[in-house]
Design a protein around this motif. Sequence first.
Motif, PDB file in Angstrom:
ATOM      1  N   ASN A  10      -2.581  -1.187  -3.818  1.00 40.15           N
ATOM      2  CA  ASN A  10      -2.864  -0.004  -4.639  1.00 40.15           C
ATOM      3  C   ASN A  10      -1.579   0.568  -5.222  1.00 40.15           C
ATOM      4  OD1 ASN A  10      -1.706   1.103  -2.377  1.00 40.15           O
ATOM      5  ND2 ASN A  10      -3.425   2.440  -1.851  1.00 40.15           N
ATOM      6  N   ARG A  21       0.831  -1.212   0.000  1.00 39.09           N
ATOM      7  CA  ARG A  21       0.000   0.000   0.000  1.00 39.09           C
ATOM      8  C   ARG A  21       0.861   1.255   0.000  1.00 39.09           C
ATOM      9  NH1 ARG A  21      -5.617  -1.408   0.303  1.00 39.09           N
ATOM     10  NH2 ARG A  21      -5.816   0.753   0.957  1.00 39.09           N
ATOM     11  N   ASP A  38       1.373   1.459  -8.110  1.00 40.60           N
ATOM     12  CA  ASP A  38       1.432   1.978  -9.477  1.00 40.60           C
ATOM     13  C   ASP A  38       2.887   1.953  -9.921  1.00 40.60           C
ATOM     14  OD1 ASP A  38       2.683   4.176  -8.289  1.00 40.60           O
ATOM     15  OD2 ASP A  38       0.835   5.353  -8.245  1.00 40.60           O
TER      16      ASP A  38
END
Length: 339
Positions: free
Chosen positions: A163, A146, A165
Amino acid sequence: MEFVDSKKTGKEVAVKGPVCVTGASGYLASWLVKRLLSSGYHVIGTVRDPGNCRKVEHLWKLEGAQERLQLVKANLMEEGSFDYAIMGCVGVFHTASPVTGVSDDPKGKVLDPAINGTLNVLRSCKKNPTLERVVITSSSAAVRIRKDAIDPNIHLDEFSWSNVDVDFCQRFKVWYSLSKTLAERAAWEFAKENKIDLVTVLPSFIVGPSLPTDLSPTASDILALLRGESVKFSWYGRMGYVDIDDVARSHILVFEDPSAEGRYLCSSSVLDSHELASFLAKRYPYLPIPKRFEIPVGNALYYEFNTSKLCNLGFKFKGMEEMFDDCIASLKEQGHIPY
């Protein structure tokens, strides 16, 4: 039901399946093949080169392999490569995954093989009218990584998603997490669109004996820790741990149980690197276990796992003692660490 005589035991074994295991010669997949064979399944394992004796010889030594194991060539990046292995199977266990680690080409060597490889397997599954269920090995890395803080009072469960990226992955070198997250999301989307009965298993860091002669990156990291190296586990920070046989058994459980659906976290204990080192040093005082780890800030987030969904199917996990005892005994037997 068909019965065959086991050459090793002389007993009759009820044959189930057939089922396909992708990446069959790998660390986890080998144990899954072992468990499936012992449960009476006919197993079709895919490997990149069935003729590479060094890579597959451990599979042919498994009980039941001579009678109920078939190895077939397949490549994650070749569409249609899995058609032959999967056609006629009642179940598919997709465990094959790109090798982890730092890469100079994360998209080409980690992300694309994970995502496109998973979709290639599912495209072959779509062509098989006898298929009943697909079980994909995802990872707790698709849950626990996270960018924001995790509420320590709320345990991560199957509703949680990492989450991450590209920018975050570039900074903390967690391409494996991104690959597992994107591959699993792509699998769920494809399964929904094509009405495939899919279940995913999300194991944490896998500990246990290695059947392949060459140690996997996971097994090599454990060996390095037992030899006194701290770099890898400094990067890992807080981590869940699970026995390799538990992971294999959980795959078969969710395949066989008609009530199983969705995602299943598979983890026994969650420890900080310092806690792990303390446990190992006390239990195995003859090994040069590191006493200190420099944990990067982004890897120090506190979390716990809620594995009640799997436990509600009647599953019980082995403890840290048993999983590391078995792992270390195997490493001793293989000559990696002294007695």
